[in-house]
Scaffold this motif. Structure first.
Motif, PDB file in Angstrom:
ATOM      1  N   ALA A  18       0.804  -1.206   0.000  1.00  0.00           N
ATOM      2  CA  ALA A  18       0.000   0.000   0.000  1.00  0.00           C
ATOM      3  C   ALA A  18       0.838   1.256   0.000  1.00  0.00           C
ATOM      4  O   ALA A  18       0.319   2.347  -0.209  1.00  0.00           O
ATOM      5  CB  ALA A  18      -0.914   0.008   1.224  1.00  0.00           C
ATOM      6  N   ALA A  19       2.133   1.133   0.264  1.00  0.00           N
ATOM      7  CA  ALA A  19       2.978   2.317   0.390  1.00  0.00           C
ATOM      8  C   ALA A  19       3.841   2.493  -0.837  1.00  0.00           C
ATOM      9  O   ALA A  19       4.576   1.605  -1.211  1.00  0.00           O
ATOM     10  CB  ALA A  19       3.875   2.202   1.622  1.00  0.00           C
ATOM     11  N   GLY A  20       3.760   3.671  -1.454  1.00  0.00           N
ATOM     12  CA  GLY A  20       4.687   4.012  -2.531  1.00  0.00           C
ATOM     13  C   GLY A  20       4.356   3.322  -3.820  1.00  0.00           C
ATOM     14  O   GLY A  20       3.432   2.547  -3.933  1.00  0.00           O
ATOM     15  N   GLY A  21       5.176   3.586  -4.869  1.00  0.00           N
ATOM     16  CA  GLY A  21       5.025   2.970  -6.164  1.00  0.00           C
ATOM     17  C   GLY A  21       6.352   2.517  -6.664  1.00  0.00           C
ATOM     18  O   GLY A  21       7.393   2.929  -6.182  1.00  0.00           O
ATOM     19  N   ALA A  22       6.335   1.651  -7.682  1.00  0.00           N
ATOM     20  CA  ALA A  22       7.579   1.154  -8.260  1.00  0.00           C
ATOM     21  C   ALA A  22       8.189   2.256  -9.099  1.00  0.00           C
ATOM     22  O   ALA A  22       7.533   2.839  -9.952  1.00  0.00           O
ATOM     23  CB  ALA A  22       7.295  -0.076  -9.105  1.00  0.00           C
ATOM     24  N   ALA A  23       9.454   2.526  -8.879  1.00  0.00           N
ATOM     25  CA  ALA A  23      10.110   3.652  -9.525  1.00  0.00           C
ATOM     26  C   ALA A  23      10.759   3.225 -10.818  1.00  0.00           C
ATOM     27  O   ALA A  23      11.372   2.177 -10.891  1.00  0.00           O
ATOM     28  CB  ALA A  23      11.157   4.266  -8.603  1.00  0.00           C
ATOM     29  N   LEU A 318       2.678 -15.113  -8.780  1.00  0.00           N
ATOM     30  CA  LEU A 318       1.933 -13.903  -8.458  1.00  0.00           C
ATOM     31  C   LEU A 318       2.782 -12.867  -7.729  1.00  0.00           C
ATOM     32  O   LEU A 318       2.257 -11.900  -7.181  1.00  0.00           O
ATOM     33  CB  LEU A 318       0.709 -14.258  -7.601  1.00  0.00           C
ATOM     34  CG  LEU A 318      -0.325 -15.176  -8.262  1.00  0.00           C
ATOM     35  CD1 LEU A 318      -1.482 -15.434  -7.306  1.00  0.00           C
ATOM     36  CD2 LEU A 318      -0.831 -14.575  -9.571  1.00  0.00           C
ATOM     37  N   GLY A 319       4.096 -13.072  -7.703  1.00  0.00           N
ATOM     38  CA  GLY A 319       4.974 -12.097  -7.083  1.00  0.00           C
ATOM     39  C   GLY A 319       5.232 -12.307  -5.611  1.00  0.00           C
ATOM     40  O   GLY A 319       5.906 -11.485  -4.978  1.00  0.00           O
ATOM     41  N   ARG A 339       2.668  -4.508  -5.250  1.00  0.00           N
ATOM     42  CA  ARG A 339       2.204  -3.673  -6.367  1.00  0.00           C
ATOM     43  C   ARG A 339       2.454  -4.266  -7.749  1.00  0.00           C
ATOM     44  O   ARG A 339       2.222  -3.606  -8.756  1.00  0.00           O
ATOM     45  CB  ARG A 339       2.822  -2.270  -6.301  1.00  0.00           C
ATOM     46  CG  ARG A 339       2.440  -1.475  -5.060  1.00  0.00           C
ATOM     47  CD  ARG A 339       3.015  -0.078  -5.095  1.00  0.00           C
ATOM     48  NE  ARG A 339       2.457   0.699  -6.205  1.00  0.00           N
ATOM     49  CZ  ARG A 339       1.322   1.386  -6.125  1.00  0.00           C
ATOM     50  NH1 ARG A 339       0.609   1.371  -5.011  1.00  0.00           N
ATOM     51  NH2 ARG A 339       0.903   2.082  -7.150  1.00  0.00           N
ATOM     52  N   LEU A 340       2.960  -5.474  -7.849  1.00  0.00           N
ATOM     53  CA  LEU A 340       3.248  -6.061  -9.158  1.00  0.00           C
ATOM     54  C   LEU A 340       3.050  -7.564  -9.062  1.00  0.00           C
ATOM     55  O   LEU A 340       3.889  -8.261  -8.504  1.00  0.00           O
ATOM     56  CB  LEU A 340       4.677  -5.729  -9.593  1.00  0.00           C
ATOM     57  CG  LEU A 340       5.033  -6.001 -11.065  1.00  0.00           C
ATOM     58  CD1 LEU A 340       4.184  -5.140 -11.988  1.00  0.00           C
ATOM     59  CD2 LEU A 340       6.506  -5.735 -11.325  1.00  0.00           C
ATOM     60  N   SER A 341       1.938  -8.037  -9.584  1.00  0.00           N
ATOM     61  CA  SER A 341       1.611  -9.465  -9.504  1.00  0.00           C
ATOM     62  C   SER A 341       2.122 -10.178 -10.748  1.00  0.00           C
ATOM     63  O   SER A 341       1.351 -10.581 -11.626  1.00  0.00           O
ATOM     64  CB  SER A 341       0.102  -9.657  -9.336  1.00  0.00           C
ATOM     65  OG  SER A 341      -0.331  -9.096  -8.121  1.00  0.00           O
ATOM     66  N   LYS A 342       3.435 -10.304 -10.829  1.00  0.00           N
ATOM     67  CA  LYS A 342       4.096 -10.963 -11.948  1.00  0.00           C
ATOM     68  C   LYS A 342       4.900 -12.149 -11.420  1.00  0.00           C
ATOM     69  O   LYS A 342       5.259 -12.198 -10.246  1.00  0.00           O
ATOM     70  CB  LYS A 342       5.042  -9.982 -12.654  1.00  0.00           C
ATOM     71  CG  LYS A 342       4.355  -8.780 -13.283  1.00  0.00           C
ATOM     72  CD  LYS A 342       3.606  -9.151 -14.553  1.00  0.00           C
ATOM     73  CE  LYS A 342       3.077  -7.900 -15.242  1.00  0.00           C
ATOM     74  NZ  LYS A 342       2.374  -8.239 -16.501  1.00  0.00           N
ATOM     75  N   VAL A 359      13.359 -10.463  -8.308  1.00  0.00           N
ATOM     76  CA  VAL A 359      13.381  -9.936  -9.672  1.00  0.00           C
ATOM     77  C   VAL A 359      12.103 -10.380 -10.366  1.00  0.00           C
ATOM     78  O   VAL A 359      11.792 -11.575 -10.416  1.00  0.00           O
ATOM     79  CB  VAL A 359      14.614 -10.466 -10.430  1.00  0.00           C
ATOM     80  CG1 VAL A 359      14.517 -10.131 -11.909  1.00  0.00           C
ATOM     81  CG2 VAL A 359      15.893  -9.887  -9.839  1.00  0.00           C
ATOM     82  N   LEU A 360      11.353  -9.431 -10.914  1.00  0.00           N
ATOM     83  CA  LEU A 360      10.122  -9.762 -11.632  1.00  0.00           C
ATOM     84  C   LEU A 360       9.724  -8.599 -12.524  1.00  0.00           C
ATOM     85  O   LEU A 360      10.251  -7.483 -12.403  1.00  0.00           O
ATOM     86  CB  LEU A 360       8.987 -10.109 -10.661  1.00  0.00           C
ATOM     87  CG  LEU A 360       8.497  -9.059  -9.668  1.00  0.00           C
ATOM     88  CD1 LEU A 360       7.076  -9.425  -9.204  1.00  0.00           C
ATOM     89  CD2 LEU A 360       9.395  -9.005  -8.449  1.00  0.00           C
ATOM     90  N   GLY A 361       8.819  -8.894 -13.451  1.00  0.00           N
ATOM     91  CA  GLY A 361       8.352  -7.862 -14.371  1.00  0.00           C
ATOM     92  C   GLY A 361       9.432  -7.422 -15.335  1.00  0.00           C
ATOM     93  O   GLY A 361      10.367  -8.153 -15.639  1.00  0.00           O
TER      94      GLY A 361
END
Length: 400
Positions: A18-23, A318-319, A339-342, A359-361
């Motif tokens: 819930a905190a922040g985003g992938a940069a 699913l990450g 934040r990334l279900s990869k 490591v994903l995405g």
């Protein structure tokens, strides 16, 4: 690390998304999410490599004592080395080079111990990667930040690379068709090929360990483990006096085998199958324990080990990251996704600290850690008192 550092408050790890985003940004450009009140493990830094392509490999330097802070990633034609001690601040990029993607786009990297083989006064760390030339392996010096050895002749590319901490300078490369080449990198990586093996077209992965229970060094003490499509694992001697006939360590089970790793401390063998099953075999091939990673059917995910090799970190489609007790096969806790279900392509556990890298995405590297406790207000030093002003009408005295 014994797994307890990340295990405490593991439930908070799932809330970290819930905190922040992938940069985004150039290779090594890291961003720190806003602080979270959770005291459990959470994502503390996110890096997205500049090429923004898929990464397929990540490897911490377990081949040489004292260098476990070096993290290598590979994919989309690039190999990058990070210094994890500065990962969350500036990205910690130590070097980056172009490399071949390998057969079917699968990159291959391995750290090779340079202990006793480097003339640099502080030693060196060697990284072997599938080179810019499709049929070559490049050995990179992290001190010189350049290629110091080119190992040609790997027909069809390189499927896998393997090394062993107890065998400085030894590098094993697997090519399509089951050709296994064994190299010895001598003084300053100036060496040559020791031998080669024909492991069979169904060979999918390799590992290296010292022969028997002894921990002696030297190429003549080593043996290569080959993993095969049907689940079989074979052991091959190499070096002086080595036999070219393998012994069957684990019989085939008609299950697709992805990866194997020879554990340093116990001489056990850790095997990863395509159906999400992990099995730990003893030095003689007897099964010790097994477990299945949820949501990982058909996923090829590398795994990470804690420093004492008591816990195994595995990723799913699913990450999420899952930690298993290697002795019992029980899942101790899980982390994510963030934040990334990869699918998790690779994960590693940093030795000596409660940090995990996933490591994903498209080129994302997530660093999980237990955040440091923030200082309370009463713990902060008091500000210095304001300077005393001179009385009106009087000249200020000289400064002391």
């Amino acid at each position: 690390m014994d797994g307890s550092g990340l295990g405490a408050g593991a439930g908070a790890g799932a809330d970290a998304g819930a905190a922040g985003g992938a940069a985004g940004g150039a290779a090594g450009g890291a961003a720190e999410p806003p602080p979270s009140p959770a005291r459990g493990p959470r994502v503390v830094a996110v890096t997205r490599e500049g090429h923004r392509g898929a990464l397929g490999a990540a490897r911490l330097n377990r081949a040489q004592a004292g260098l476990g802070h070096l993290l290598a990633t590979a994919g989309s034609g690039f190999a990058t080395v990070y210094d994890c001690r500065r990962f969350g601040n500036s990205g910690g990029v130590a070097l980056q080079l172009q490399c071949a993607s390998g057969p079917a786009g699968r990159p291959s990297v391995a750290w090779v111990s340079a202990h006793g083989l480097s003339d640099h006064p502080y030693g060196d760390a060697w990284l072997a990667v599938g080179g810019a030339e499709a049929e070559a392996v490049e050995v990179v010096s992290t001190v010189a930040a350049e290629v110091v050895a080119l190992l040609p002749g790997h027909a069809g590319g390189v499927l896998a690379l393997a090394s062993c901490e107890a065998l400085p300078g030894v590098l094993v490369a697997l090519c399509p068709g089951g050709l296994v080449r064994i190299w010895f990198l001598g003084r300053d990586a100036r060496g040559g090929r020791l031998s080669e093996l024909r492991a069979g077209e169904d060979c999918t992965t390799v590992a290296v360990r010292v022969r028997g229970a002894g921990g002696g060094s030297g190429a003549k003490e080593g043996e290569v483990l080959t993993g095969h499509e049907d689940g079989a694992i074979r052991a091959w001697d190499f070096g002086e006096g080595g036999s070219r006939k393998p012994r069957l360590l684990v019989p085939g089970t008609s299950q697709g085998l992805c990866d194997i790793d020879a554990l340093r401390r116990s001489q056990d063998v850790l095997a990863n199958f395509r159906n999400g099953r992990f099995v730990v075999y003893g030095p003689d091939g007897a099964e010790r324990t097994r477990w299945r990673v949820p949501q990982s059917m058909g996923l090829r995910c590398s795994f990470g080990l804690t420093e004492d090799e008591g816990f195994v970190c595995c990723g799913d489609s699913l990450g999420e990251l899952h930690f298993f007790d290697a002795a019992t096969g029980k899942r101790t806790f899980s982390l994510g996704p963030y934040r990334l279900s990869k699918p998790v392509a690779a994960c590693q556990v940093r030795e000596g600290s409660a940090e995990v890298y996933a490591v994903l995405g498209d080129g994302f590297i997530f660093q999980w850690a237990v955040p440091h406790a923030e200082h309370e207000l009463e713990d902060e030093p008091l500000p210095p008192p304001p300077p005393t002003l001179p009385a009106p009408g009087l000249a200020a005295g000289p400064a002391l």
